[in-house]
Design an enzyme around this catalytic site. Structure first.
Site, PDB file in Angstrom:
ATOM      1  CG  ASP A 130      96.060  75.749  -9.992  1.00 19.71           C
ATOM      2  OD1 ASP A 130      96.734  76.160 -10.965  1.00 19.71           O
ATOM      3  OD2 ASP A 130      96.327  76.067  -8.802  1.00 19.71           O
ATOM      4  CG  ASP A 146      99.957  68.729  -4.417  1.00 15.65           C
ATOM      5  OD1 ASP A 146     100.489  68.863  -5.527  1.00 15.65           O
ATOM      6  OD2 ASP A 146     100.588  68.662  -3.350  1.00 15.65           O
ATOM      7  CE  LYS A 227     105.588  78.348 -15.238  1.00 14.40           C
ATOM      8  NZ  LYS A 227     104.789  79.568 -15.231  1.00 14.40           N
TER       9      LYS A 227
HETATM   10  C1  SAM Z   1     101.580  80.498 -13.753  1.00 13.91           C
HETATM   11  S1  SAM Z   1     100.184  79.870 -12.911  1.00 13.91           S
HETATM   12  C2  SAM Z   1      99.275  79.154 -14.227  1.00 13.91           C
HETATM   13  C3  SAM Z   1      98.520  80.146 -15.069  1.00 13.91           C
HETATM   14  C4  SAM Z   1      97.573  79.442 -16.032  1.00 13.91           C
HETATM   15  N1  SAM Z   1      98.301  78.738 -17.075  1.00 13.91           N
HETATM   16  C5  SAM Z   1      96.632  80.412 -16.705  1.00 13.91           C
HETATM   17  O1  SAM Z   1      96.766  80.667 -17.898  1.00 13.91           O
HETATM   18  O2  SAM Z   1      95.711  80.911 -16.032  1.00 13.91           O
HETATM   19  C6  SAM Z   1     100.849  78.459 -12.102  1.00 13.91           C
HETATM   20  C7  SAM Z   1      99.821  77.640 -11.338  1.00 13.91           C
HETATM   21  O3  SAM Z   1     100.421  76.424 -10.916  1.00 13.91           O
HETATM   22  C8  SAM Z   1      99.699  76.007  -9.780  1.00 13.91           C
HETATM   23  N2  SAM Z   1     100.419  74.933  -9.080  1.00 13.91           N
HETATM   24  C9  SAM Z   1     101.653  74.991  -8.535  1.00 13.91           C
HETATM   25  N3  SAM Z   1     101.965  73.812  -7.960  1.00 13.91           N
HETATM   26  C10 SAM Z   1     100.899  72.987  -8.158  1.00 13.91           C
HETATM   27  C11 SAM Z   1     100.613  71.637  -7.802  1.00 13.91           C
HETATM   28  N4  SAM Z   1     101.495  70.905  -7.116  1.00 13.91           N
HETATM   29  N5  SAM Z   1      99.428  71.109  -8.163  1.00 13.91           N
HETATM   30  C12 SAM Z   1      98.529  71.845  -8.865  1.00 13.91           C
HETATM   31  N6  SAM Z   1      98.740  73.132  -9.226  1.00 13.91           N
HETATM   32  C13 SAM Z   1      99.910  73.699  -8.879  1.00 13.91           C
HETATM   33  C14 SAM Z   1      99.575  77.291  -8.959  1.00 13.91           C
HETATM   34  O4  SAM Z   1      98.542  77.200  -8.005  1.00 13.91           O
HETATM   35  C15 SAM Z   1      99.301  78.308 -10.056  1.00 13.91           C
HETATM   36  O5  SAM Z   1      97.929  78.565 -10.182  1.00 13.91           O
END
Ligand code: SAM
Length: 277
Positions: A130, A146, A227
């Site tokens: 993340d 990222d 997703k």
């Molecule tokens: C809905 S949350 C995930 C919740 C997680 N599944 C849980 O149960 O705790 C979506 C996550 O995607 C991450 N995210 C979005 N774009 C990203 C990227 N390019 N690289 C890594 N993480 C990313 C965000 O930081 C966020 O924490």
């Protein structure tokens, strides 16, 4: 811990903040998650529990030993996977767990009975990625980066490569990744599709292909849970990339996913190992 906004608090908030607070205070999944500091870290955990339970308990199969969790913060999905792989003590067995319709209620019972999560020696490796930091979870290797950066695939591969899993291939790739909403629907769908493409590219190179000889090796083609946001462009992505390359692709909208949200999940099973894209 209760979560009920007071009248004074409600009076001083904007109408959107007020409705958010009211919605949170009525949400059974939020209530459940807040019921204990040691319970799942996210409401999303209940989505994964529901999908796993309704779709053949794919997280619990014996041969699963390498799982990637993309967009993992704060760590709810990783907690679920760590539990399924035996890294977190499942004090009550799966048979005891009646997840639906009151997802996670037995989690409360488990915590009451045993005081807190406790770690045990599990099997396999879980790699969680993340942009945000993830507090440690037993059995989970966390990477703060990222996933769309050029270095990400190599870093995940390195973390997956263990003596137990020398090929560094994944049995399951989970992606709950979502960029921050911009409010512009087209831009939001485009970011979601960028993520889907990037996850697919990673899956193409890193998902286990079914074993050639099923009599000696029961390993099936890998699983991808992805997703996305519903949109005609997303449908096109599914038809071009997912349908031809997996034995089955199912659209899932878990009941723990808010009805008003366009989010949904594709559960793609049986990676065929094609390398046509
Ligand atoms: C809905 S949350 C995930 C919740 C997680 N599944 C849980 O149960 O705790 C979506 C996550 O995607 C991450 N995210 C979005 N774009 C990203 C990227 N390019 N690289 C890594 N993480 C990313 C965000 O930081 C966020 O924490």
């Amino acid at each position: 811990m209760s979560f009920r906004p007071s009248d004074i608090l409600k009076k001083n908030l904007s109408s959107s903040s007020r409705s958010w607070l009211v919605r949170q205070s009525r949400d059974p999944y939020v209530k459940q998650r807040l019921a204990s500091a040691t319970s799942y870290r996210s409401r999303s955990a209940f989505k994964l529990l529901e999908i796993d339970k309704n779709w053949g308990r794919f997280l619990s199969r014996d041969e699963i030993c390498a799982v990637v969790d993309l967009g993992a913060a704060p760590g709810g999905w990783s907690q679920v996977v760590a539990e399924k792989l035996g890294w977190i003590n499942p004090a009550l067995s799966d048979e005891d767990m009646d997840i639906a319709p009151n997802f996670g209620l037995n989690e409360r019972a488990r915590i009451d009975k045993f005081g807190s999560w406790s770690s045990t020696a599990g099997r396999g490796v879980v790699v969680a990625v993340d942009l945000l930091p993830i507090a440690p979870i037993p059995g989970v290797h966390t990477l703060q980066m990222d996933f769309l950066s050029p270095q990400a695939a190599g870093a995940v591969k390195t973390a997956l490569s263990t003596p137990e899993n020398p090929s560094g291939m994944a049995d399951i790739i989970l992606s709950d990744m979502a960029a921050n909403f911009s409010g512009n629907r087209v831009r939001d769908v485009e970011s979601s599709l960028d993520i889907c493409h990037s996850v697919f590219q990673f899956a193409k190179d890193n998902l286990h292909v079914a074993a050639a000889n099923h009599r000696t090796d029961k390993r099936r083609g890998g699983t991808l849970l992805l997703k996305h946001f519903e949109h005609p462009l997303s449908k096109g992505f599914r038809e071009e990339y997912l349908d031809p390359n997996f034995n089955s692709v199912n659209y899932i909208k878990p009941s723990a996913s808010r009805a008003g949200s366009a989010e949904g999940y594709w559960l793609c099973r049986g990676w065929k190992g094609l390398r046509s894209h």
